[in-house]
Design a protein around this motif. Structure first.
Motif, PDB file in Angstrom:
ATOM      1  N   LEU A  99      -3.419  11.589   3.786  1.00 53.91           N
ATOM      2  CA  LEU A  99      -4.555  11.993   2.963  1.00 53.91           C
ATOM      3  C   LEU A  99      -5.317  10.793   2.428  1.00 53.91           C
ATOM      4  O   LEU A  99      -6.553  10.750   2.460  1.00 53.91           O
ATOM      5  CB  LEU A  99      -4.066  12.865   1.798  1.00 53.91           C
ATOM      6  CG  LEU A  99      -5.099  13.734   1.095  1.00 53.91           C
ATOM      7  CD1 LEU A  99      -5.649  14.787   2.046  1.00 53.91           C
ATOM      8  CD2 LEU A  99      -4.477  14.404  -0.126  1.00 53.91           C
ATOM      9  N   GLU A 100      -4.596   9.791   1.933  1.00 50.98           N
ATOM     10  CA  GLU A 100      -5.249   8.643   1.325  1.00 50.98           C
ATOM     11  C   GLU A 100      -4.268   7.484   1.246  1.00 50.98           C
ATOM     12  O   GLU A 100      -3.053   7.685   1.275  1.00 50.98           O
ATOM     13  CB  GLU A 100      -5.767   8.998  -0.082  1.00 50.98           C
ATOM     14  CG  GLU A 100      -6.679   7.959  -0.707  1.00 50.98           C
ATOM     15  CD  GLU A 100      -7.344   8.467  -1.976  1.00 50.98           C
ATOM     16  OE1 GLU A 100      -7.657   7.630  -2.845  1.00 50.98           O
ATOM     17  OE2 GLU A 100      -7.539   9.693  -2.099  1.00 50.98           O
ATOM     18  N   GLU A 124       0.836  -1.191   0.000  1.00 49.63           N
ATOM     19  CA  GLU A 124       0.000   0.000   0.000  1.00 49.63           C
ATOM     20  C   GLU A 124       0.875   1.246   0.000  1.00 49.63           C
ATOM     21  O   GLU A 124       1.952   1.274   0.604  1.00 49.63           O
ATOM     22  CB  GLU A 124      -0.930   0.021   1.220  1.00 49.63           C
ATOM     23  CG  GLU A 124      -2.002  -1.048   1.189  1.00 49.63           C
ATOM     24  CD  GLU A 124      -2.968  -0.929   2.360  1.00 49.63           C
ATOM     25  OE1 GLU A 124      -2.563  -0.327   3.383  1.00 49.63           O
ATOM     26  OE2 GLU A 124      -4.106  -1.418   2.269  1.00 49.63           O
ATOM     27  N   SER A 159       1.077   5.398   0.784  1.00 45.78           N
ATOM     28  CA  SER A 159       0.487   6.452   1.623  1.00 45.78           C
ATOM     29  C   SER A 159       0.689   7.801   0.935  1.00 45.78           C
ATOM     30  O   SER A 159       1.810   8.143   0.541  1.00 45.78           O
ATOM     31  CB  SER A 159       1.146   6.484   3.011  1.00 45.78           C
ATOM     32  OG  SER A 159       0.922   5.270   3.691  1.00 45.78           O
ATOM     33  N   LEU A 199      -3.415   4.065  -1.152  1.00 48.44           N
ATOM     34  CA  LEU A 199      -3.655   3.451  -2.450  1.00 48.44           C
ATOM     35  C   LEU A 199      -2.934   2.114  -2.542  1.00 48.44           C
ATOM     36  O   LEU A 199      -1.876   1.931  -1.927  1.00 48.44           O
ATOM     37  CB  LEU A 199      -3.156   4.350  -3.594  1.00 48.44           C
ATOM     38  CG  LEU A 199      -3.784   5.739  -3.742  1.00 48.44           C
ATOM     39  CD1 LEU A 199      -3.085   6.495  -4.850  1.00 48.44           C
ATOM     40  CD2 LEU A 199      -5.273   5.638  -4.027  1.00 48.44           C
ATOM     41  N   HIS A 241      -8.301  14.491  -4.836  1.00 51.52           N
ATOM     42  CA  HIS A 241      -8.847  13.856  -3.633  1.00 51.52           C
ATOM     43  C   HIS A 241     -10.062  14.647  -3.175  1.00 51.52           C
ATOM     44  O   HIS A 241      -9.949  15.821  -2.806  1.00 51.52           O
ATOM     45  CB  HIS A 241      -7.782  13.810  -2.531  1.00 51.52           C
ATOM     46  CG  HIS A 241      -8.289  13.281  -1.228  1.00 51.52           C
ATOM     47  ND1 HIS A 241      -8.545  11.931  -1.019  1.00 51.52           N
ATOM     48  CD2 HIS A 241      -8.608  13.914  -0.068  1.00 51.52           C
ATOM     49  CE1 HIS A 241      -8.983  11.774   0.214  1.00 51.52           C
ATOM     50  NE2 HIS A 241      -9.030  12.957   0.808  1.00 51.52           N
ATOM     51  N   ARG A 242     -11.233  13.997  -3.277  1.00 54.45           N
ATOM     52  CA  ARG A 242     -12.493  14.617  -2.864  1.00 54.45           C
ATOM     53  C   ARG A 242     -12.720  15.964  -3.544  1.00 54.45           C
ATOM     54  O   ARG A 242     -13.133  16.950  -2.917  1.00 54.45           O
ATOM     55  CB  ARG A 242     -12.549  14.770  -1.343  1.00 54.45           C
ATOM     56  CG  ARG A 242     -12.567  13.434  -0.600  1.00 54.45           C
ATOM     57  CD  ARG A 242     -12.773  13.611   0.878  1.00 54.45           C
ATOM     58  NE  ARG A 242     -12.867  12.313   1.551  1.00 54.45           N
ATOM     59  CZ  ARG A 242     -13.070  12.169   2.869  1.00 54.45           C
ATOM     60  NH1 ARG A 242     -13.199  13.254   3.638  1.00 54.45           N
ATOM     61  NH2 ARG A 242     -13.147  10.967   3.397  1.00 54.45           N
TER      62      ARG A 242
END
Length: 267
Positions: free
Chosen positions: A175-176, A156, A158, A178, A195-196
């Motif tokens: 933040l997210e 993953e 970050s 992936l 993002h959003r």
């Protein structure tokens, strides 16, 4: 109004939606009906609109709209790769211990009976008095939390939001997260990470630690990766000669995807 990805088809009850707008034709009949069924959950009338894209599949659906509703549902199946079946075993054993009589369940997971499971318990715990396999202690309290649902890839990335220069003491913000496949097409230095609905400039990509550092930005464009795929046939397991000039080969194939740049899209 709810704006979501196609993951909304997974049985989420969102209340009293009256209409569904799908951008792109769903590939399977199950996806088409599941996404359509997000509206009209309380037995009221509903409206479903499909907005086709420019790809060949969508163009074919526009030319033959009745075929969308004539397609049959594909039978459900479980992949038998060990990385997937082991996670199924852990979660199943947590819900209900696996007894020595669960031959059909084990065979559906690609395990040839209880003898194979005894030789390789795959992280399960054998309960001798009750003659059953239980969920191992290290997998508790919730083995499903240790199983990624986005993909079978364990790596993953970050996405870290850098601290503002005027607030040097403020901590960085996660933040997210992936998976590695999406990170390959999303995270590249100089690109724009969305993002959003907010645009972020990708300042640093650290492939060794799987970290990308981004910062706030105000732009009127976004970026998309440019990539190419190379397919190399591997070993042929089965070959069928259809004619003197046409044959069908079944076997393995190695596909390599290379991202070599990105393009700008102005809003």
């Amino acid at each position: 109004m709810v704006v979501a990805t196609s993951a909304l088809e997974l049985g989420i009850d969102v209340g009293s939606l009256d209409a569904v707008i799908m951008v792109g034709v769903p590939i399977t009949s199950a996806s088409l009906w599941q996404q359509t069924g997000r509206a009209g959950r309380k037995q009221q009338s509903t409206l479903a609109i499909v907005v086709a894209n420019s790809n060949p599949f969508d163009r074919q659906a526009v030319l033959n709209p009745h075929a969308l509703f004539e397609r049959k549902f594909a039978p459900a199946s479980i992949a038998t790769e060990p990385s997937i079946t082991t996670a199924h075993l852990h979660c199943a054993a947590f819900e209900l211990p696996i007894s020595i009589n669960c031959h059909v369940f084990l065979q559906n997971l690609g395990i040839n009976g209880t003898a194979e499971l005894t030789a390789n318990p795959r992280g399960l715990l054998w309960d001798a008095p009750w003659k059953q396999w239980c969920c191992a202690l290290e997998l508790k309290p919730w083995p499903s939390l240790k199983t990624p649902i986005r993909s079978v890839q364990q790596t993953e990335w970050s996405v870290i939001l850098a601290a503002e220069s005027s607030q040097s003491n403020s901590p960085m913000l996660l933040l997210e997260v992936l998976d590695s496949w999406h990170a390959l097409f999303t995270l590249y230095e100089g690109g724009i990470f969305l993002h959003r609905g907010q645009a972020y400039s990708i300042d640093l990509v650290d492939p060794d630690n799987h970290i990308a550092v981004v910062s706030h930005t105000e732009v009127t464009w976004f970026t998309r990766p440019r990539d190419r795929q190379d397919a190399v046939p591997g070993a042929v397991e089965k070959a069928i000669r259809l004619s003197t000039k046409l044959s069908f080969n079944y076997g393995s194939i190695d596909i390599t995807t290379t991202v070599f740049g990105w393009i700008f899209h102005y809003v």
